[in-house]
Design an enzyme around this catalytic site. Structure first.
Site, short mmCIF file in Angstrom:
data_model
loop_
_atom_site.label_atom_id
_atom_site.label_comp_id
_atom_site.label_asym_id
_atom_site.label_seq_id
_atom_site.Cartn_x
_atom_site.Cartn_y
_atom_site.Cartn_z
N GLU A 253 8.80 1.95 11.26
CA GLU A 253 10.16 2.89 11.03
C GLU A 253 9.37 4.00 10.93
O GLU A 253 8.66 4.57 9.93
CB GLU A 253 10.89 2.62 9.60
CG GLU A 253 11.66 1.14 9.55
CD GLU A 253 12.71 1.08 10.70
OE1 GLU A 253 13.12 1.88 11.44
OE2 GLU A 253 13.00 -0.24 11.11
N GLU B 268 8.94 16.99 14.48
CA GLU B 268 9.70 16.90 13.34
C GLU B 268 9.23 17.99 12.32
O GLU B 268 8.06 17.94 11.88
CB GLU B 268 9.36 15.50 12.71
CG GLU B 268 9.97 15.23 11.45
CD GLU B 268 9.45 13.83 11.01
OE1 GLU B 268 8.19 13.28 11.11
OE2 GLU B 268 10.60 13.00 10.59
N LYS C 217 0.94 -1.20 -0.07
CA LYS C 217 0.09 0.00 -0.02
C LYS C 217 0.96 1.42 0.09
O LYS C 217 1.41 1.75 1.05
CB LYS C 217 -1.10 -0.02 1.26
CG LYS C 217 -2.17 0.60 1.20
CD LYS C 217 -2.04 1.91 0.81
CE LYS C 217 -2.07 3.06 1.67
NZ LYS C 217 -1.71 4.38 1.12
N CYS D 265 13.79 10.82 6.74
CA CYS D 265 13.52 10.76 8.08
C CYS D 265 14.60 11.03 8.82
O CYS D 265 14.73 11.56 10.05
CB CYS D 265 13.01 9.35 8.44
SG CYS D 265 14.13 8.17 7.59
P1 NAP Z 1 1.94 8.96 6.86
O1 NAP Z 1 1.21 9.97 6.87
O2 NAP Z 1 2.21 8.21 8.35
O3 NAP Z 1 1.74 7.94 5.78
C1 NAP Z 1 2.45 6.59 5.60
C2 NAP Z 1 1.65 5.78 4.81
O4 NAP Z 1 0.62 5.29 5.64
C3 NAP Z 1 0.80 6.28 3.60
O5 NAP Z 1 0.91 5.02 2.53
C4 NAP Z 1 -0.46 6.42 3.96
O6 NAP Z 1 -1.47 6.27 3.07
C5 NAP Z 1 -0.76 5.19 5.03
N1 NAP Z 1 -1.49 5.57 6.29
C6 NAP Z 1 -2.09 6.69 6.49
N2 NAP Z 1 -3.00 6.58 7.46
C7 NAP Z 1 -3.13 5.21 7.87
C8 NAP Z 1 -4.02 4.22 8.80
N3 NAP Z 1 -4.75 4.67 9.51
N4 NAP Z 1 -3.57 2.76 8.76
C9 NAP Z 1 -2.83 2.30 7.71
N5 NAP Z 1 -1.96 3.28 6.83
C10 NAP Z 1 -2.20 4.54 6.80
O7 NAP Z 1 3.62 9.32 6.69
P2 NAP Z 1 3.94 10.33 5.22
O8 NAP Z 1 3.74 11.79 5.66
O9 NAP Z 1 3.79 9.62 4.04
O10 NAP Z 1 5.61 10.20 5.41
C11 NAP Z 1 6.54 10.85 6.15
C12 NAP Z 1 6.84 10.44 7.37
O11 NAP Z 1 7.25 9.17 7.36
C13 NAP Z 1 7.69 11.51 8.35
O12 NAP Z 1 7.40 11.14 9.48
C14 NAP Z 1 9.22 10.49 8.10
O13 NAP Z 1 9.96 10.90 9.05
C15 NAP Z 1 8.53 9.02 8.11
N6 NAP Z 1 9.67 8.18 7.54
C16 NAP Z 1 10.31 7.57 8.19
C17 NAP Z 1 11.51 6.63 7.71
C18 NAP Z 1 12.38 5.80 8.57
O14 NAP Z 1 12.73 4.63 8.22
N7 NAP Z 1 12.10 5.71 9.90
C19 NAP Z 1 11.60 6.69 6.53
C20 NAP Z 1 11.02 7.53 5.73
C21 NAP Z 1 9.80 8.07 6.23
P3 NAP Z 1 -2.13 7.43 2.41
O15 NAP Z 1 -1.09 8.23 1.40
O16 NAP Z 1 -3.27 6.95 1.48
O17 NAP Z 1 -2.64 8.41 3.53
#
Ligand code: NAP
Length: 469
Positions: free
Chosen positions: A243, A371, A170, A277
């Site tokens: 992560e 963040e 997904k 991240c």
């Molecule tokens: P996000 O809003 O948490 O979304 C991540 C994924 O989760 C998307 O595919 C999203 O789908 C899905 N999602 C949203 N709500 C959900 C739910 N209730 N149940 C299951 N899945 C759900 O994160 P983002 O804004 O895309 O990414 C940025 C974040 O990722 C930052 O905080 C960054 O630090 C973190 N990150 C961490 C790492 C690491 O390795 N630690 C690496 C890269 C990024 P939709 O797009 O359809 O909403």
């Protein structure tokens, strides 16, 4: 570009989702949306299975995919850049990382991973041997974020496929085109269709029911802390890999090589529009050298030209959308109200946020407590190493860190005392190779590492057997 969600290789023909460029809002592609029945069909197809892949099969598929990524790096880079607003030079760099992930996964798929324990090694022992072997879990759900639209996805798929675990992917609705191009590339490389379904659709119909589905053995999630914690609460009795976000510091000691410190701070804060991240989100500088460092960083920041992501000269493209840029603009304004000073940048145009150096940032400013996912370079000073360690450890996050020093006793104290998943000496927090263990603690993750080798372990369980010997 008209793409589709896939249930085990079968295109979904349903409602269409438009993907728009964050830079100029043009439609850069469409994807068909799956619904709850597609999600259920994807689970059934994966569990029904098909041709079982030998180690050599898995190697061949991953190696072929690696070759295809090299051949198509331009079109992948253009798609990454178009749908995410990342500068084309960053997008091209990302295709090189994806190449490495596929190469390491292909190599690792050939390696044996068992252990042998002789049992006649204690007074109570006997003539037997215990062996271990790793078996693929039946089904993984992988959920990926928008940043690094290719690399985040390949870091889930390649290790899973290397061990023979079927995946339902997904991807982020903000950057699904690259993920679907990769799905099609893997099918073309010979991946049996039951091994991969890629579904885009409403969270309530796809992601959440799959997270809760007892037939899914493992949820591997990369994304924000809020969604990660929600998933941990929903998943029930299954393996969960999280992560999550970061708030990584680069810590610059008084003995630091100044050229290196300025370079690492700028690269860490601005590359990928600050949307990694492990981007530098806090610059902690010893008070004795803060003035010189700050002046030098302001000069360096002028090199990071921002603008049209498709221009090869652009160093910093957009952030993911205008709302994200508005958030960054506001967090900068709020820090100014609290006493901080903008030294360069600070302005926003649409989804472009200028690389911004901010000094005198209070330790409790939102910008450094939470963040800030963008090209911000907030500078905070400290008086000695104890203060630097306390300041670094003071947030809820614990992903990575970079230290600039030539003093070995400083380096050792940081390695031992920072509450983070990684400490890089004289490097940016984000430094890694794709096979090394990677991942955070505290709100940044549960301490379960990814990186190709560790992720392959996650997608398996260890079976132990013993024989008279
Ligand atoms: P996000 O809003 O948490 O979304 C991540 C994924 O989760 C998307 O595919 C999203 O789908 C899905 N999602 C949203 N709500 C959900 C739910 N209730 N149940 C299951 N899945 C759900 O994160 P983002 O804004 O895309 O990414 C940025 C974040 O990722 C930052 O905080 C960054 O630090 C973190 N990150 C961490 C790492 C690491 O390795 N630690 C690496 C890269 C990024 P939709 O797009 O359809 O909403």
């Amino acid at each position: 570009m008209k793409l589709t969600s896939y249930v085990a290789g079968v295109p979904v023909t349903a409602a269409v989702h438009e993907v728009k460029s964050p830079y100029d809002n043009r439609v850069v592609g469409t994807v068909t949306l799956a619904n709850a029945s597609h999600a259920s069909a994807a689970v059934e197809a994966a569990l029904k299975g098909g041709k079982k892949l030998t180690r050599y099969d898995r190697f061949s598929i991953l190696d072929k995919a690696r070759q295809l990524i090299v051949e198509r790096k331009e079109s992948f880079a253009q798609t990454i850049s178009a749908e995410s607003g990342l500068a084309i030079r960053e997008a091209l760099y990302e295709t090189g990382r994806a190449h490495d992930v596929l190469m390491f996964a292909a190599m690792e798929s050939l390696k044996d991973d068992g252990q042998i324990f002789s049992c006649d090694i204690s007074p109570t022992g006997k003539a037997r041997k215990i062996f271990t072997t790793r078996e693929a879990v039946s089904l993984a759900l992988c959920i990926t974020p928008f940043n690094h639209p290719l690399n985040q996805v390949v870091h889930k798929l390649a290790p899973a496929l290397a061990v023979g675990t079927p995946v339902i992917l997904k991807p982020s609705e903000k950057t699904p085109l690259t993920a679907i191009m990769l799905t099609e590339l893997l099918y073309e490389a010979g991946l049996p269709h039951y091994m991969l379904s890629t579904l885009l659709g409403p969270t309530a119909e796809i992601a959440e029911p799959l997270v809760k589905d007892p037939r899914v053995d493992i949820v591997s999630f990369t994304g924000s802390v809020a969604v990660g914690k929600k998933i941990a609460g929903m998943a029930g009795y299954k393996k969960v890999i999280l992560e999550l976000g970061g708030n990584d510091p680069v810590i610059i000691m008084e003995d630091a090589d100044m050229d290196m410190a300025v370079y690492l701070a700028a690269e860490g804060a601005y590359r990928n529009s600050g949307q990694r991240c492990t981007a530098v989100k806090r610059i902690l500088v010893h008070e004795k050298i803060a003035e010189e460092f700050t002046q030098r960083l302001v000069e360096k920041t002028k090199e990071y030209t921002c603008g049209d992501p498709s221009n090869p000269e652009t160093r910093v493209g957009t952030v993911i959308d205008e709302a994200a840029a508005v958030y960054l603009e506001n967090v900068v304004k709020k820090s100014v109200e609290q006493g901080a000073k903008i030294l360069i940048g600070g302005k926003r145009k649409g989804a472009i946020m200028e690389p911004t150096v901010i000094s005198n940032v209070p330790r409790n400013a939102d910008m450094v407590v939470h963040e800030s996912f963008g090209p911000l370079a907030p500078i905070l000073t400290f008086k000695d190493i104890d203060d630097a360690i306390a300041l670094s450890n003071s947030t809820a996050y614990g992903l990575s860190s970079g230290i600039v020093t030539n003093n070995m006793s400083y380096a050792l104290r940081f390695i031992k005392e920072l509450k983070v998943g990684t400490v890089n000496i004289n490097e940016v927090p984000g430094y890694r190779i794709e096979s090394s263990p990677f991942g955070g603690i505290k709100d940044s993750g549960l301490g379960i590492k990814e990186g190709v080798i560790e992720a392959m372990k996650c997608f398996t369980f260890v079976k132990t057997f013993s024989l008279p010997w």
